[in-house]
Design a protein around this motif. Structure first.
Motif, PDB file in Angstrom:
ATOM      1  N   LYS A  58       1.124  -0.994  -0.196  1.00 43.70           N
ATOM      2  CA  LYS A  58      -0.125  -0.168  -0.121  1.00 43.70           C
ATOM      3  C   LYS A  58       0.523   1.657   0.345  1.00 43.70           C
ATOM      4  N   LYS A  59       1.876   0.993   0.494  1.00 44.39           N
ATOM      5  CA  LYS A  59       3.040   2.062   0.701  1.00 44.39           C
ATOM      6  C   LYS A  59       3.540   2.605  -0.453  1.00 44.39           C
ATOM      7  N   LYS A  60       3.806   1.668  -1.483  1.00 38.68           N
ATOM      8  CA  LYS A  60       4.673   1.225  -2.572  1.00 38.68           C
ATOM      9  C   LYS A  60       3.446   2.253  -3.863  1.00 38.68           C
ATOM     10  N   PHE A  61       1.715   1.753  -3.543  1.00 37.88           N
ATOM     11  CA  PHE A  61       0.774   1.926  -4.326  1.00 37.88           C
ATOM     12  C   PHE A  61       0.887   3.625  -3.848  1.00 37.88           C
ATOM     13  N   ASP A  62       1.176   4.474  -2.910  1.00 39.08           N
ATOM     14  CA  ASP A  62       0.540   5.976  -1.974  1.00 39.08           C
ATOM     15  C   ASP A  62       1.910   6.711  -3.239  1.00 39.08           C
ATOM     16  N   ASN A  63       2.950   6.079  -2.943  1.00 37.91           N
ATOM     17  CA  ASN A  63       3.662   6.879  -2.882  1.00 37.91           C
ATOM     18  C   ASN A  63       3.920   6.915  -5.185  1.00 37.91           C
ATOM     19  N   MET A  64       3.520   5.517  -5.605  1.00 34.63           N
ATOM     20  CA  MET A  64       3.090   6.405  -7.463  1.00 34.63           C
ATOM     21  C   MET A  64       1.795   7.115  -7.310  1.00 34.63           C
ATOM     22  N   GLY A  65       0.701   6.775  -6.109  1.00 33.46           N
ATOM     23  CA  GLY A  65      -0.147   7.250  -6.828  1.00 33.46           C
ATOM     24  C   GLY A  65      -1.360   6.849  -7.458  1.00 33.46           C
ATOM     25  N   TYR A  66      -2.888   7.317  -7.512  1.00 31.01           N
ATOM     26  CA  TYR A  66      -3.655   5.988  -8.378  1.00 31.01           C
ATOM     27  C   TYR A  66      -3.378   6.159  -9.518  1.00 31.01           C
ATOM     28  N   CYS A  67      -2.927   6.854 -10.151  1.00 27.71           N
ATOM     29  CA  CYS A  67      -3.202   7.431 -12.145  1.00 27.71           C
ATOM     30  C   CYS A  67      -2.199   5.952 -12.158  1.00 27.71           C
ATOM     31  N   ASP A  68      -0.622   5.904 -12.080  1.00 28.70           N
ATOM     32  CA  ASP A  68       0.196   5.029 -11.837  1.00 28.70           C
ATOM     33  C   ASP A  68       0.157   3.688 -12.033  1.00 28.70           C
ATOM     34  N   THR A  69      -0.708   3.902 -10.372  1.00 28.73           N
ATOM     35  CA  THR A  69      -1.093   1.865 -10.146  1.00 28.73           C
ATOM     36  C   THR A  69      -1.670   1.568 -10.729  1.00 28.73           C
ATOM     37  N   ILE A  70      -3.254   2.610 -10.993  1.00 28.92           N
ATOM     38  CA  ILE A  70      -4.217   1.504 -11.879  1.00 28.92           C
ATOM     39  C   ILE A  70      -3.858   1.373 -13.419  1.00 28.92           C
ATOM     40  N   GLU A  71      -2.856   1.762 -13.326  1.00 29.59           N
ATOM     41  CA  GLU A  71      -2.681   1.970 -15.196  1.00 29.59           C
ATOM     42  C   GLU A  71      -1.607   1.026 -14.894  1.00 29.59           C
ATOM     43  N   MET A  72      -0.674   0.694 -14.296  1.00 33.28           N
ATOM     44  CA  MET A  72       0.019  -0.607 -14.215  1.00 33.28           C
ATOM     45  C   MET A  72       0.256  -2.067 -13.549  1.00 33.28           C
ATOM     46  N   LEU A  73      -1.726  -1.973 -13.134  1.00 30.26           N
ATOM     47  CA  LEU A  73      -2.109  -3.421 -12.971  1.00 30.26           C
ATOM     48  C   LEU A  73      -3.106  -3.389 -13.921  1.00 30.26           C
ATOM     49  N   ARG A  74      -3.399  -2.670 -14.748  1.00 35.21           N
ATOM     50  CA  ARG A  74      -4.179  -2.668 -16.106  1.00 35.21           C
ATOM     51  C   ARG A  74      -3.419  -3.193 -17.187  1.00 35.21           C
ATOM     52  N   LYS A  75      -2.113  -2.927 -16.987  1.00 29.49           N
ATOM     53  CA  LYS A  75      -1.349  -3.606 -18.545  1.00 29.49           C
ATOM     54  C   LYS A  75      -0.510  -5.288 -18.191  1.00 29.49           C
ATOM     55  N   ALA A  76      -0.853  -5.784 -16.232  1.00 31.42           N
ATOM     56  CA  ALA A  76      -0.217  -6.174 -15.864  1.00 31.42           C
ATOM     57  C   ALA A  76      -0.830  -8.174 -16.707  1.00 31.42           C
ATOM     58  N   GLN A  77       0.045  -9.334 -16.919  1.00 34.43           N
ATOM     59  CA  GLN A  77      -0.703 -10.057 -17.168  1.00 34.43           C
ATOM     60  C   GLN A  77      -1.119 -10.969 -16.510  1.00 34.43           C
ATOM     61  N   HIS A  78      -0.294 -10.910 -15.390  1.00 34.23           N
ATOM     62  CA  HIS A  78      -0.561 -10.966 -13.521  1.00 34.23           C
ATOM     63  C   HIS A  78      -0.347 -10.852 -13.030  1.00 34.23           C
ATOM     64  N   ILE A  79      -1.718 -10.688 -11.841  1.00 27.82           N
ATOM     65  CA  ILE A  79      -1.228 -10.112 -10.756  1.00 27.82           C
ATOM     66  C   ILE A  79      -1.447 -11.743  -9.011  1.00 27.82           C
ATOM     67  N   PHE A  80      -0.417 -10.997  -8.226  1.00 25.64           N
ATOM     68  CA  PHE A  80      -0.096 -12.253  -7.270  1.00 25.64           C
ATOM     69  C   PHE A  80      -0.486 -11.494  -5.893  1.00 25.64           C
ATOM     70  N   LEU A  81      -1.002 -12.008  -5.194  1.00 22.72           N
ATOM     71  CA  LEU A  81      -1.020 -11.191  -3.661  1.00 22.72           C
ATOM     72  C   LEU A  81      -0.801 -12.369  -2.893  1.00 22.72           C
ATOM     73  N   ILE A  82      -0.311 -11.329  -1.625  1.00 22.10           N
ATOM     74  CA  ILE A  82       0.429 -12.584  -0.472  1.00 22.10           C
ATOM     75  C   ILE A  82      -0.774 -11.604   0.263  1.00 22.10           C
ATOM     76  N   ASP A  83      -1.280 -12.599   1.172  1.00 22.78           N
ATOM     77  CA  ASP A  83      -2.156 -11.927   2.346  1.00 22.78           C
ATOM     78  C   ASP A  83      -1.059 -12.080   3.540  1.00 22.78           C
ATOM     79  N   LEU A  84      -1.223 -11.888   3.767  1.00 20.80           N
ATOM     80  CA  LEU A  84      -0.309 -12.049   5.048  1.00 20.80           C
ATOM     81  C   LEU A  84      -0.467 -12.285   6.761  1.00 20.80           C
TER      82      LEU A  84
END
Length: 167
Positions: free
Chosen positions: A108-134
């Protein structure tokens, strides 16, 4: 034994893609009001977990009226996959993966540093998104889940048009 080789193979495969195509995200809910986890359980076959990320208004760095997105994990991506018994990819590896790969993990901290638009653009372009729930760490093993991006309907890229239905 075959499962161990499969997991190791997948790990190296995904590590190769980590620059552009595959994104690994850490979900950590420590009383943070800007992240949320919801579990929808419609029986053992249709369990769905939604991970929501909110951005504060000062972090919304573009023209979008949207300031949040969901990442969705479901045992089966859709009913066709359920009928074919093709489960969504998820696997367990040693939790040392988190420390060894801290540079490629998004929080979340990295997403905040990137900002909403850069974050959502990166996620849209990703072919695979993996999540690690602590919260999923058990006996030094962490579960890595393949998730899908679910944007809010109010996003300007996907406007919602409401039409009056007349009988």
């Amino acid at each position: 034994m075959k499962l161990n080789y499969l997991i190791i193979g997948l790990f190296f495969c995904f590590k190769c893609y980590s620059q552009d195509n595959t994104i690994f995200i850490i979900f950590e809910d420590r009383n943070d009001l800007l992240v949320e986890k919801r579990i929808l359980n419609l029986g053992s076959e249709m369990k769905t977990i939604h991970y929501k990320y909110f951005f504060s208004s000062d972090k919304n760095d573009c023209e979008s009226k949207n300031d949040n997105f969901w990442l969705r994990f479901s045992k089966y991506d859709d009913f066709d996959k359920l009928n074919a018994k093709e489960e969504t990819l998820n696997f367990k590896i040693n939790k040392s993966f988190i420390k060894k790969n801290k540079k490629i993990l998004f929080s979340k901290k990295k997403f905040d540093n990137m900002g909403y638009c850069d974050t959502i653009e990166m996620l849209r372009k990703a072919q695979h998104i993996f999540l690690i729930d602590l919260e999923d760490i058990v006996n030094d093993k962490v579960t890595i889940k393949k998730v899908t991006l679910q944007e809010e309907l109010s996003s300007p890229e996907k406007p919602v048009e409401i039409k009056e239905i007349k009988n």
